[in-house]
Write a protein that holds these residues in place. Structure first.
Motif, short mmCIF file in Angstrom:
data_model
loop_
_atom_site.label_atom_id
_atom_site.label_comp_id
_atom_site.label_asym_id
_atom_site.label_seq_id
_atom_site.Cartn_x
_atom_site.Cartn_y
_atom_site.Cartn_z
N CYS A 1 12.49 -12.51 20.24
CA CYS A 1 12.01 -12.29 21.60
C CYS A 1 11.95 -13.59 22.41
CB CYS A 1 10.63 -11.63 21.58
SG CYS A 1 10.64 -9.93 20.93
N ALA A 2 11.58 -14.69 21.76
CA ALA A 2 11.51 -15.96 22.48
C ALA A 2 12.87 -16.40 22.97
CB ALA A 2 10.89 -17.03 21.58
N ASP A 3 13.92 -16.13 22.18
CA ASP A 3 15.27 -16.50 22.60
C ASP A 3 15.64 -15.82 23.91
OD1 ASP A 3 15.57 -18.01 20.27
OD2 ASP A 3 16.38 -16.31 19.15
N PHE A 4 15.35 -14.53 23.99
CA PHE A 4 15.67 -13.79 25.21
C PHE A 4 14.75 -14.18 26.36
CE2 PHE A 4 17.40 -10.88 21.95
CZ PHE A 4 18.68 -10.74 22.44
N ALA A 5 13.46 -14.34 26.08
CA ALA A 5 12.51 -14.69 27.14
C ALA A 5 12.87 -16.02 27.77
CB ALA A 5 11.09 -14.75 26.56
N ASP A 6 13.22 -17.00 26.96
CA ASP A 6 13.58 -18.32 27.50
C ASP A 6 14.88 -18.27 28.30
OD1 ASP A 6 11.34 -19.28 26.24
OD2 ASP A 6 12.41 -20.17 24.55
N ALA A 7 15.87 -17.56 27.77
CA ALA A 7 17.19 -17.52 28.44
C ALA A 7 17.16 -16.75 29.74
CB ALA A 7 18.23 -16.93 27.49
N PHE A 8 16.31 -15.71 29.82
CA PHE A 8 16.33 -14.81 30.97
C PHE A 8 15.04 -14.87 31.80
CE2 PHE A 8 19.65 -13.15 28.25
CZ PHE A 8 20.65 -12.81 29.15
N ASP A 9 14.27 -15.93 31.64
CA ASP A 9 13.07 -16.13 32.46
C ASP A 9 12.15 -14.91 32.44
OD1 ASP A 9 13.97 -18.71 33.23
OD2 ASP A 9 15.21 -17.81 34.79
N ASP A 10 11.99 -14.34 31.26
CA ASP A 10 11.09 -13.19 31.03
C ASP A 10 11.59 -11.88 31.63
OD1 ASP A 10 9.46 -14.89 29.63
OD2 ASP A 10 7.83 -14.92 31.10
N HIS A 11 12.78 -11.84 32.18
CA HIS A 11 13.36 -10.58 32.64
C HIS A 11 14.01 -9.89 31.43
CE1 HIS A 11 12.72 -11.25 36.93
NE2 HIS A 11 13.07 -12.50 36.72
N VAL A 12 13.15 -9.34 30.57
CA VAL A 12 13.60 -8.79 29.29
C VAL A 12 12.92 -7.44 29.06
CG1 VAL A 12 13.80 -9.17 26.80
CG2 VAL A 12 13.83 -11.13 28.36
N LEU A 13 13.74 -6.43 28.73
CA LEU A 13 13.24 -5.10 28.35
C LEU A 13 13.38 -4.98 26.84
CD1 LEU A 13 15.09 -3.03 31.12
CD2 LEU A 13 12.84 -4.14 31.26
N VAL B 1 18.33 -6.53 27.62
CA VAL B 1 17.74 -5.40 26.91
C VAL B 1 17.82 -5.77 25.43
CG1 VAL B 1 17.87 -2.95 26.35
CG2 VAL B 1 18.44 -3.74 28.67
N ALA B 2 16.68 -5.99 24.82
CA ALA B 2 16.62 -6.52 23.45
C ALA B 2 16.00 -5.49 22.52
CB ALA B 2 15.82 -7.82 23.42
N GLU B 3 16.83 -4.92 21.65
CA GLU B 3 16.32 -4.01 20.64
C GLU B 3 15.82 -4.81 19.43
OE1 GLU B 3 18.71 0.08 20.68
OE2 GLU B 3 20.04 -1.66 20.45
#
Length: 278
Positions: free
Chosen positions: A224-236, A214-216
């Motif tokens: 956003c790219a940091d979270f998308a890459d680390a979590f395979d796009d499972h990002v809110l 969950v990225a505020e």
């Protein structure tokens, strides 16, 4: 007779090898059959990438059309028929709840003053020793049990990054070690667990046992790219400014779940309510 002795010895050796091989296979099967849940990889449902999302950790309300995933406070009921994330303030103390915590679990500086998150008026929890971490986790895991019992599918422990506000009293290792206690417990209740913000630790997600993010304001801060890459796009993604929403949508509208909310995540009719998507 001497001609046959080597053949008999060879036959015995082959039989012994076959027996040992069979025994090893049997032991392997028994090990798998007797594996405990803690030994097995957690099987939890994740929020689907790009699903319609609403962030309701303030006041809950009927989700708009198209919403598939909703995050709500642990004191609220999950939304029927949707993927529900349960918000818990896991690293800091909600205003008005100080008396619910043992005094030695509240972080204090060298002068004995409480260390406070000034933006929200929340004392930080003291996670510096193994005993403190386990006692804090015992209380928060009780809340996680409540999330599971109420029918949530996941949990969102907030303020993972409180070490940044701790006057250098807390470290990233304190935070990760503690959060792993929560992750292990969440998985034991078949709940997925989110990493909340803290992009600099996204690369440690597997070590800690985190399933999605969950990225505020990841659009606002170009994370956003940091979270998308680390979590395979499972990002809110939750944005609070028009600029942040525009940036997040420009780069990730087809990959991540993105919503713009008002800062206090109010309900429609409040006069402050804001909700938009890409």
């Amino acid at each position: 007779m001497s001609v046959y002795r080597p053949l008999r010895r060879q036959s015995t050796a082959l039989k012994l090898t076959a027996f040992c091989t069979a025994l090893l296979v049997l032991l392997a099967v028994v090990t798998v059959l007797n594996r405990t849940p803690a030994d097995a990889a957690p099987t939890v449902a994740l929020p689907p990438p790009g699903a319609g999302f609403d962030y309701q950790i303030g006041d809950p309300y009927t989700p708009p059309n198209g919403v598939e995933v909703v995050s709500r406070d642990r004191t609220a009921s999950p939304a029927a028929g949707l993927y529900n994330v349960c918000y818990v303030n896991a690293f800091q103390v909600q205003p008005g709840e100080r008396d619910e915590w043992d005094d030695d679990l509240l972080l204090r500086d060298a002068a004995g003053n409480l260390v406070i998150d000034e933006d929200w008026g929340e004392p930080l929890l003291d996670l510096r020793t193994d005993d403190q971490r386990r006692r804090v986790a015992a209380k928060v895991n009780g809340w996680i049990d409540g999330c599971a019992d109420d029918g949530f599918q996941a949990v969102e422990p907030d303020n993972y990054d409180s070490f940044d506000r701790s006057k250098n009293l807390l470290s990233t290792e304190h935070a990760k070690t503690y959060l792993k206690l929560l992750a292990d417990h969440a998985h034991s209740r078949n709940l997925a667990i989110a990493q909340k913000n803290t992009a600099e630790l996204a690369g440690d997600r597997e070590e800690v046992g985190l399933d999605f993010a969950v990225a505020e304001e990841c659009g606002e801060w170009d994370e956003c790219a940091d979270f998308a890459d680390a979590f395979d796009d499972h990002v809110l993604v939750v944005e609070y400014t028009d600029g942040g929403l525009a940036t997040a949508c420009a780069g990730f509208a087809d990959r991540l779940s993105i919503v713009l909310r008002d800062e206090f995540v109010t309900a429609p009719g409040s006069g402050e309510y804001v909700r938009r998507t890409c």
